[in-house]
Design a protein around this motif. Structure first.
Motif, short mmCIF file in Angstrom:
data_model
loop_
_atom_site.label_atom_id
_atom_site.label_comp_id
_atom_site.label_asym_id
_atom_site.label_seq_id
_atom_site.Cartn_x
_atom_site.Cartn_y
_atom_site.Cartn_z
N ASN A 25 0.85 -1.19 0.00
CA ASN A 25 0.00 0.00 0.00
C ASN A 25 0.88 1.24 0.00
O ASN A 25 2.11 1.15 0.04
CB ASN A 25 -0.95 0.00 1.21
N ARG A 27 1.01 3.66 2.28
CA ARG A 27 1.25 4.29 3.59
C ARG A 27 2.74 4.39 3.89
O ARG A 27 3.52 3.53 3.50
CB ARG A 27 0.57 3.47 4.69
N THR A 30 3.84 1.07 7.84
CA THR A 30 3.04 -0.16 7.68
C THR A 30 3.40 -1.13 8.80
O THR A 30 4.18 -0.81 9.68
CB THR A 30 3.35 -0.80 6.32
N SER A 34 4.70 -6.37 6.31
CA SER A 34 4.84 -5.67 5.03
C SER A 34 6.24 -5.09 4.87
O SER A 34 6.83 -5.13 3.78
CB SER A 34 3.81 -4.53 4.93
#
Length: 217
Positions: A25, A27, A30, A34
C-alpha cells in the motif's frame, strides 16, 4: 485428488500461497510483515539486477516474481501433508524453457552477430571449428534442461532423504529408542539443510537465467 470437476487443483495449490502475502500500500508506516516483505523483495531485486546492465533492468519484475514464487513453493513444500510442484520435471522445464528461449531470442534480435559469435571463441584453430560449433550449440541448447533437472533433482533427493529417515525414526521408536533419538536429531539437522537448499535452489535458478540474459544484452 489431482483434479476436481475437471479443474486441475495443482494450479490452485501453486497460486494460493501468494494470497498469504500482504498486498503493498501507499502508507509511510506499515506493519512489520509488510516491511519485512518489502525488504526481502528489494534485496532479491538488488542481487539479481546487479550483474545486468540498464537494458536488463526491464526484466526485474518477472525475475523477482519468479524468485518469490519458487521460494514460496519450495519452502511450503517442506510442511507435512503437502506436495511440492517443483519436484516435477515437467513444471520446472515449463518455467525454464520459455524464459531461456526469451533470453536467446532477445540476443538474436538485438545483437545477432555477437550472439552467434558465442558459438565460436576467438582464435580457434581451423580444424576444430566444426567440432567446437557443435559442442557450443549443444551446451547452449542443454541449458534449459540443466536448469529444470538441477531444481528437480536437488528437491526430490532432499524430500526422499527426509522420508526415509523419518520412516526409520518411527520404526525404531518401539524397539531401539536410543537409535531412534539419534535418527531424530539427524532428521532435524536434515530439515534445516533442506530449508537452506529450498532457498538456494530458487536463487540459483533465477540467477542463472539473469546471467543468460546478460550474455544476450
Amino acid at each position: 485428488s489431482p483434479s476436481l470437476m475437471g479443474i486441475p487443483l495443482i494450479l490452485i495449490a501453486m497460486t494460493f500461497p501468494a494470497l498469504l502475502l500482504p498486498s503493498p500500500n501507499n502508507r509511510w508506516v506499515t506493519d512489520r510483515l509488510s516491511t519485512l516483505q518489502l525488504w526481502i523483495i528489494n534485496l532479491i531485486t538488488k542481487q539479481l539486477m546487479t550483474p545486468l546492465n540498464k537494458k536488463g533492468h526491464k526484466w526485474a519484475l518477472i525475475l523477482t516474481s519468479l524468485m518469490v514464487f519458487l521460494l514460496l513453493i519450495n519452502l511450503l513444500g517442506l510442511l507435512p501433508y503437502t506436495f511440492t510442484p517443483t519436484t516435477q520435471l515437467s513444471m520446472n522445464l515449463a518455467l525454464a524453457f520459455p524464459l531461456w528461449l526469451a533470453t536467446l531470442l532477445t540476443g538474436l534480435r538485438n545483437q545477432p552477430s555477437i550472439s552467434l559469435g558465442h558459438l565460436l571463441p576467438e582464435g580457434t584453430p581451423t580444424l576444430l571449428i566444426p567440432a567446437l560449433i557443435m559442442i557450443e550449440t549443444t551446451s547452449l541448447l542443454i541449458r534449459p534442461l540443466a536448469l529444470g533437472v538441477r531444481l528437480t533433482a536437488n528437491l526430490t533427493a532432499g524430500h526422499l532423504l527426509i522420508q526415509l529417515i523419518s520412516t526409520a525414526t518411527t520404526t525404531l521408536m518401539s524397539t531401539m529408542p536410543v537409535v531412534s533419538l539419534l535418527t531424530l536429531m539427524v532428521l532435524f539437522l536434515l530439515t534445516i539443510l533442506e530449508v537452506a537448499v529450498a532457498m538456494i535452489q530458487a536463487y540459483v535458478f533465477v540467477l542463472l537465467l539473469s546471467l543468460y540474459l546478460q550474455e544476450n544484452i
